[in-house]
Design an enzyme around this catalytic site. Structure first.
Site, mmCIF file in Angstrom:
data_model
loop_
_atom_site.group_PDB
_atom_site.id
_atom_site.type_symbol
_atom_site.label_atom_id
_atom_site.label_comp_id
_atom_site.label_asym_id
_atom_site.label_seq_id
_atom_site.Cartn_x
_atom_site.Cartn_y
_atom_site.Cartn_z
ATOM 1 N N CYS A 100 39.296 36.442 44.553
ATOM 2 C CA CYS A 100 38.743 35.866 43.316
ATOM 3 C C CYS A 100 38.068 34.524 43.549
ATOM 4 O O CYS A 100 36.944 34.302 43.089
ATOM 5 C CB CYS A 100 39.829 35.758 42.247
ATOM 6 S SG CYS A 100 41.153 34.593 42.616
ATOM 7 N N HIS A 153 44.263 32.416 39.783
ATOM 8 C CA HIS A 153 43.185 33.381 39.571
ATOM 9 C C HIS A 153 42.055 32.713 38.803
ATOM 10 O O HIS A 153 42.297 31.858 37.946
ATOM 11 C CB HIS A 153 43.695 34.601 38.789
ATOM 12 C CG HIS A 153 42.757 35.759 38.807
ATOM 13 N ND1 HIS A 153 42.553 36.535 39.922
ATOM 14 C CD2 HIS A 153 41.926 36.252 37.856
ATOM 15 C CE1 HIS A 153 41.664 37.475 39.655
ATOM 16 N NE2 HIS A 153 41.251 37.318 38.401
ATOM 17 N N HIS A 169 35.410 38.959 38.253
ATOM 18 C CA HIS A 169 36.469 38.423 39.107
ATOM 19 C C HIS A 169 36.852 39.491 40.127
ATOM 20 O O HIS A 169 36.373 40.625 40.060
ATOM 21 C CB HIS A 169 37.671 38.005 38.265
ATOM 22 C CG HIS A 169 38.260 39.106 37.436
ATOM 23 N ND1 HIS A 169 39.592 39.400 37.424
ATOM 24 C CD2 HIS A 169 37.689 40.005 36.580
ATOM 25 C CE1 HIS A 169 39.824 40.414 36.597
ATOM 26 N NE2 HIS A 169 38.680 40.795 36.083
#
Length: 197
Positions: A100, A153, A169
């Site tokens: 990510c 993330h 992502h």
């Protein structure tokens, strides 16, 4: 004697082809970042790599048929979207595998915006903004339930529609993909939004 000369010429020509194939592979592997160049070179590059579109992320330099995006945010989004479908690889930053923060790091770096390589460090850059004020190109940060309860993330906003936010992502299960923030998992894990541009 003529046969020997002919054989030597064939051997040399075949070995030349072999080395040029190797150099093409090197170009397409880890150094896929395309920087801004003059218009003459951009057109030449688009023609040269027209058959290898899957190997090189789309940018203004190699997409003659697509309208060139008007803002840096649009260009960064276009670049990131070329990685859709790439498998997840921890620490990855290429078409061979992407994580990510690698996706965000490489997409911004392609347009001369240097960010830290790790999502929790990226979350210290730019300006913190509320969800009602986000734009395309802003970043979303998440805490997905890891043991340290820290940001782990990040996603890049690609669209805002029907009171929902779509972001690109890289997930460990499905690789590079787009999701909507109103999905239960992502809404619960959401931590903050930040504007870098």
């Amino acid at each position: 004697m003529k046969k020997i000369v002919l054989i030597l010429i064939l051997i040399i020509s075949f070995s030349s082809c072999k080395s040029s194939k190797r150099s093409k592979r090197k170009t397409n592997s880890s150094s896929q970042i395309i920087t801004k160049r003059s218009k003459d070179y951009q057109v030449k590059q688009a023609v040269t790599y027209s058959e290898e579109k899957k190997a090189i992320p789309r940018t203004a330099a190699n997409t003659p048929s697509k309208k060139v995006s008007s803002s840096k945010a649009d260009n960064i989004i276009d670049y990131a979207e070329d990685f859709k479908g790439v498998r997840y690889k921890w620490g990855g930053t290429t078409k061979d595998g992407m994580d990510c923060s690698g996706l965000i790091y490489e997409s911004f770096r392609a347009y001369d915006v240097v960010l830290p390589r790790v999502s929790r460090d990226m979350a210290k850059r730019g300006e913190k903004i509320t969800l009602k004020n986000v734009n395309k190109g802003d970043l979303l940060f998440f805490k997905t339930g890891n043991r340290r309860n820290s940001i782990n993330h990040v996603g890049l906003i690609v669209d805002i529609a029907d009171n929902d936010i779509q972001f690109i992502h890289a997930t460990s299960s499905k690789g590079v993909m787009t999701s909507w923030l109103n999905e239960n998992y992502w809404l619960k894990a959401f931590y903050q939004a930040r504007r870098i541009l």
